[in-house]
Design a protein around this motif. Structure first.
Motif, PDB file in Angstrom:
ATOM      1  N   LYS A 129       0.848  -1.178   0.000  1.00 45.89           N
ATOM      2  CA  LYS A 129       0.000   0.000   0.000  1.00 45.89           C
ATOM      3  C   LYS A 129       0.891   1.238   0.000  1.00 45.89           C
TER       4      LYS A 129
ATOM      5  N   GLU B  27       0.675  10.718  -6.251  1.00 45.33           N
ATOM      6  CA  GLU B  27       0.111   9.711  -5.368  1.00 45.33           C
ATOM      7  C   GLU B  27      -0.490   8.556  -6.161  1.00 45.33           C
ATOM      8  N   ARG B  28      -1.090   8.859  -7.307  1.00 48.87           N
ATOM      9  CA  ARG B  28      -1.599   7.784  -8.162  1.00 48.87           C
ATOM     10  C   ARG B  28      -0.448   6.905  -8.649  1.00 48.87           C
TER      11      ARG B  28
ATOM     12  N   ASP C  46       0.391   4.582  -5.901  1.00 51.79           N
ATOM     13  CA  ASP C  46      -0.584   3.486  -5.815  1.00 51.79           C
ATOM     14  C   ASP C  46      -0.311   2.429  -6.887  1.00 51.79           C
TER      15      ASP C  46
END
Length: 555
Positions: A305, A494-495, A498
């Motif tokens: 994560k 941030e994507r 991920d």
């Protein structure tokens, strides 16, 4: 004979003598150069051999006394780097010695023969291409043509063929009925991504090179362009996005498998995240299910994560709805998981002895202090060294029971490990009572003893044969990220973080099950679009590995 003729004869004799003297001097110089080259080659090869033997001794000692020794691990890494350079230098010097000896025809310098590295035979599965040298048609001695073959000598050379690109044309023929004039045509086959312009092997290669080999897409684009294919950075990024969408069912099954475990390893590592004007420190978290140390039977797996920071809220969200035993370091961000009123139940803490040992080890690492230019006598703590030796004795017993059943591990721990742990606690309490609270060794002791439930969490492994003494499984899962940071420098958003966590989940899980991540990803991308939902679980790494081995045996 006239005076002129006599002078000419004398000059010729003097010139001949001078030429002979020059040739002798040149011969001596060549002999000296050959001897020097041989001495240099001998010194290089001797140094390489000594370094190789040191490396072998270090590895043997590590195998005997334990893989948890950080000093030996760093020593082995250093020796391997030095050996690489010394081997290359030895090869250069040996070739220089051979060339010098070949040029020197009159020297009596002994020929130098280097002890070359041992090379393993080439694998049998590699295809062999026979290149037969044209045979003579007559005897090289007498010229007779009555010669017959009596055998052959084969020299094998390992070669590589640069990767080849090809375009697959999927043809759907159209047919028309002469009776009703209706046109018939086979349906469009399923593709790994919509419109199917990129094959599964290509997509898997791009994804694995980026996340498994730490090659950013811009470098991949440049290399592909040198091979004659124009695939822009944005085109490759589009493939990564398509791959994440296509592989989402597999990712969900892996995450579910991990969270079904009653014991997990948890850890996190830093990841630079691009922000306005520079980067900020983000985090990649991993949760690992690995029951192999006690033959639990469940396949190993890990899921990752991403978070933009290290706040407590993130592990709470990652493990919401899960309860069991979490093996980790003493990071306070996990504390909410241990609360008694947590739903669906409190998580039980099991802390890592490698982290605890490391704090003593840093105070007893003689080579580290020497590298920093410090005075060893003032920096080395005998109490810290004693603590390391006591903890190493516990590790030694733990290595003996790796692979035994949970019941067998529990029995050995109760009889052999528990007394050592009790003695260690009593010793640490006695030593701490004689120290200032500011003493670095006292701080290392407090790491294990201070805090509510801290010592109970460190000793939880004594009462449960399923638990490990360390959190090394999670640290191994994060090792590739630590290496990759130097290549890809930062996550762009941030994507992007991920997506990195998504792909690391797939790649690390494949590696934990001893399969080639790229080959697995390619096969999954090829089969997943046409596979019923009820059978998607067959593509999980452990099922895929078993099916692949059965096919290989049948073939």
């Amino acid at each position: 004979m006239s005076d002129t003729a006599l002078q000419i004869a004398e000059l010729r004799a003097a010139l001949a003598a001078q030429t002979a003297s020059a040739e002798a001097a040149q011969a001596r110089a060549q002999a000296a150069e050959a001897e020097l080259a041989r001495a240099r080659a001998l010194a290089s090869c001797t140094e390489a051999m000594i370094q190789e033997l040191k490396l072998e001794i270090a590895k043997l000692r590590r195998d005997k006394y334990g893989i948890s020794s950080e000093r030996r691990a760093r020593l082995i890494d250093q020796l391997e780097l030095q050996l690489e350079e010394l081997e290359a230098a030895a090869t250069e010097d040996a070739l220089a010695a051979e060339q010098a000896e070949a040029q020197d025809k009159t020297s009596t310098v002994r020929a130098f023969t280097r002890r070359k590295p041992v090379r393993k035979p080439f694998p049998d599965h590699l295809p062999r291409e026979r290149v037969v040298v044209e045979a003579p048609t007559s005897c090289t001695c007498c010229g007779s043509d009555r010669i017959v073959k009596m055998g052959e000598d084969v020299t094998e050379t390992l070669e590589v063929i640069p990767r080849q690109w090809k375009v697959i044309q999927t043809v759907r023929e159209k047919f028309t009925c002469r009776a009703c004039e209706k046109i018939s045509q086979p349906p469009v086959p399923f593709h790994a991504i919509p419109r199917g312009w990129a094959g599964p092997q290509l997509i898997a290669m791009i994804a694995f090179d980026k996340y498994g080999q730490h090659q950013p897409l811009n470098r991949q684009s440049e290399r592909i362009a040198r091979e004659g294919i124009d695939l822009s950075l944005s085109t490759l990024a589009d493939l990564i996005g398509h791959a994440c969408v296509a592989l989402a069912p597999i990712h969900a099954l892996i995450e579910s498998h991990v969270l079904d475990g009653s014991r997990l390893h948890g850890d996190d590592t830093t990841v630079p995240l691009w922000a306005r004007g520079g980067t900020k420190t983000a985090r990649l978290w991993t949760y690992v299910r690995d029951d192999r140390p006690w033959h639990g039977g469940a396949p190993p797996a890990a899921f990752f994560k991403f978070s933009p920071d290290r706040q407590m809220i993130h592990p709470n969200k990652h493990l919401a709805g899960w309860h069991g035993v979490l093996q980790s370091d003493v990071y306070g961000g996990y504390n909410d998981l241990y609360l008694a009123d947590r739903s669906p139940g409190p998580v039980r803490a099991a802390l890592c002895w490698s982290h605890a040992r490391r704090k003593f080890f840093e105070l007893a690492d003689i080579k580290a202090t020497a590298r920093k230019g410090k005075k060893v006598a003032e920096e080395i703590s005998p109490i810290a060294l004693d603590a390391v030796m006591r903890i190493d004795a516990i590790f030694a017993v733990e290595r003996e029971i790796t692979g035994l059943s949970a019941a067998e591990r529990h029995e050995v721990r109760q009889h052999r490990v528990a007394p050592l742990v009790d003695d260690l606690r009593d010793w640490m309490q006695a030593e701490r009572a004689r120290m200032s609270k500011h003493n670095p060794v006292a701080k290392a002791i407090n790491y294990m003893l201070n805090g509510t439930g801290r010592w109970d969490a460190f000793t939880a492994f004594l009462d449960d044969g399923r638990l490990c003494m360390t959190n090394n499984a999670a640290e191994r899962a994060l090792r590739g990220i630590a290496l990759g940071r130097k290549s890809w420098l930062f996550a762009g958003s941030e994507r992007g973080g991920d997506r990195a966590a998504f792909m690391y989940t797939l790649i690390v899980t494949a590696k934990m099950n001893d399969i080639d991540p790229q080959a697995w990803l390619a096969d999954v991308l090829a089969r997943l679009p046409d596979m019923p939902v009820s059978r998607v679980h067959e593509l999980l790494p452990w099922h895929w590995k078993a099916a692949t081995e059965l096919k290989r045996i049948a073939a």
